[in-house]
Structures are given as C-alpha cells and as structure tokens.
Motif scaffolding. Sequence first.
Motif: not given
Length: 457
Positions: A231-238, A241-246
């Motif tokens: 449903r959503e995804f966010a990028i965490f440069p620190e 990773v890319i995290s895709l919320g399911m």
Amino acid sequence: MSHRRLASTGLAYVLAFGAACDLESCVRGQQEELDCGDRRAAFEETAAREGVLLDAIPDKPSFPMALVISELGIAELIKGITSDTNPVAGGNLELFGLALEIVPKKTELRLTSELDKCSRCVVFAVDFNVQALTEEGKSQLAGTGKSEISIPLRLEELGADTTALIAAYDKLTILQMSISAMGFVSEKYPEFEKALAIKMTELIREQSEPVQLMRFAPWTIGTNSVKVAAREFAIFPETGVISLGMQTNLALPKAVALEVGQALPDGAMMAVQMHPGLLFGMAERMMAEGVIPRRYNDDGEPDPEGPQGITLTSMSKNAIGATDLDVNFRVWRIKGSEDGEAEYCGFADAVTVLRLDLVDSDGLQDRITVTPTDELRVLDGEGVGELYEDNKDLVEENKDLVDHFKTSLADQIGITVNYNELAVEGQNIIFDATGLTVDDKKVDILLDFLVLTAEGN
C-alpha cells in the motif's frame, strides 16, 4: 473446581472431554459449569469472532507486513531486468547524429529522499566508456565518462489487489555528466556539461519506458479470500533500504504493526517481515474457512458436527527457543459424548510450540519450515476441562485431536511465512532464504534472489 475436590465427593469421572459421570452422585442441574448448551453457545460466539475479513484492504499508516529491499537488492533487480537498450545498464544511444555505444565500467547505487534531487529515487553513479559506431557497427571513436543519474520509483496498482514497484525510466534525470574523448575534457566547460546533461536527459526519456521491478500479488492460501497488497513505500537513505508496507483485509488489532525502515544485515538483498499477530490472524482465518479443522469427533478426527471444538487464544514468541512460537488454544467439549454416556461439557486451555527453521537444501530456494513439537501444557479449564490434573491426561485422552490440529496449524503457518507471490514481468525470479529471526514483534526472513531471463524472451 479441582480433580481432587470432585473425587472427594464420590464423583467418578473418566479423564476425558467426554467424561462419564456417576448419575447417582452427580446432578447436572447442580453443575452449571458443565452445561453443554451454555458451552456450545460460548464456543460458537468465540469462533464467530475469529478470522473476520474486512470489506476491503484498509488504508492505514501502520502495517502488519513489509517487504524490505536493500540497495544491493535494487541493484540486482535492475541488473537482471534492464535490457541492452537501457543506457544506464549499457547500450546504444543516438546523440548529435552519432550512434553511440555506452559501456559501463563501474556502477554504484544509492537511495535518496532528497527533495532537491528526487524524493523517492534510486541514484546511479556510473563510470563508462563511450564509442561512436559506424553504420557497419564498427567503433570509430573512444572516450570515457562519468554521470550521476536519478530514477524515480513509484508504487502502482495493477488491479485485483496486485501492485508493482515501478522504476520510472521515462522520468529519469541526469544530475551531472562529464566526458573525455580525443583530448576533449568536458569538465573544462561547465556550461557545456549542463547543456549535455539536459540534452541527454531529454533523449533518454524519449527512448525509455517505465520498468516494472517487482510485482506483489495476493496470497494464494485457503479459499483465496485473504488479500495482502503493498500500500505504501518509503525510502530510508540512512539505512539504505526501501520498505514497502503491506496491508491485509484481515481484521487485526491496532497493535499488530511493524517498525519499518531498519537496516538489513550486510550483504542481504531483501527481507519479508511479518508481525506474529498477522500469523495469528491468518491461522484464525484458516480455521474459519475450515482449512484448519474446527470440530472433531471423539476419535480425534475432523468432523464438522463433532462434540469437540478448538479456538485460538494467542500466538507469541517462545521465551526459550530462538525461533519458536507459543500457540495458546482452547479445546471445548460442546455436547455429550457420541455414545450417549456423558452430557457434561467445558473447556481446557493449553499451549503448544511451533518451531520455525531455515532448512538448507544445498542449493537455491531454501525455505522456512514450520514444525509442531511435542511441547504441550494445560494452563486452566472449566467444567470437564478442569478435570485435567496434568499434561499426561490431556495427551493420552486427546492425542489424535491435538496432533491433527497442530499439524494443520503448522502447515498453514508454513504457507504464510513462505509468502512467494513476488514476480518480475517477463523474467523468472528465484528466491533463497538465508536467515531467520523471531522476536516479540517481528518474524524476519532474509532472502537472496536471482533474476533469470524467462524462456522465450
């Protein structure tokens, strides 16, 4: 009511859920806690609350499941998917009337959420060789270059609760570019470099299309009524990773939510993360659908009209086993025994243990196994369930029922944790489980993968 107290009154019970009673010394009306009608109603009410589905997958800011992809994983996806016409990976390009061949020598990738560059992008730093080709395809001119290129990422709905992670090559931007060829060094001419970057961006966008990096389909489990979608995804440069919320259409408590954005171990490409509450909710649903039998006869065999039933209570991390889960459940007696000798009901609360293991198959496609154990403890009970004085009674009198339940439960949890509804359009992708951790709030399964060209492509 303890077993000893009942014995002292002269009641003769067989230590089973179908326990017989000496009718001369036991009057049903005086033992309300043994009443079958009340127990059946309570059982049916409890069962009706299990495995409830929502009308649609909700839009919530918290997620019971996540797919996490590292920079290494994104690089591997792009490497396996992009074709020879992709200038970032290497290929041919028309520029100023010349047919150029770009041959990358070194490519580094990082994720960024920098608003001034790109809020959700993968950024490539590419060192490359460049050659001008004649009409016959022969090299005419050689040079070298460097570039930094950003490609936006987006999550796209494909329909039927299927989503895909898209790399928008048609919106690619060359942030900076330099070329050195035949004594010409572009770094001496900053304005030329800016113009070259703009021109190259325009040309590449014209020659490019969006690329589907990975597709996420609903679970294939039970009657296929359970859905899960990114449903959503966010990028965490620190953390890189890319995290895709399911999210899922299972009705889950608010507390069933993961902490997202944490770094993966060095060298890990991907992780599938699930809250234990999601596994519990899925198990409840499989019982509601009858995939895990709900009712049993006196021989411990599944029977939709049987006098014994099971409901789930909780699922949590075991205090001792590193990858073990405690499963608390309730075994009900909801009507008299099939031989008509007993009309007394109740329930017993018990806990068993499921063991999750990473099985090494000496090759690709290692998987997580879920195995029932012999661990079983009686915690409490009411009515006939209160008569169990120790675990031995429960095991001996209900072995077939408990064994069947544990095996069915382990099978369905195994299907859930080995979620593999991930695909790459036009390619074959092979997953290999490389790590497993279990804690109070997360089951974390590390995966490597290999993208192979599909037959016929």
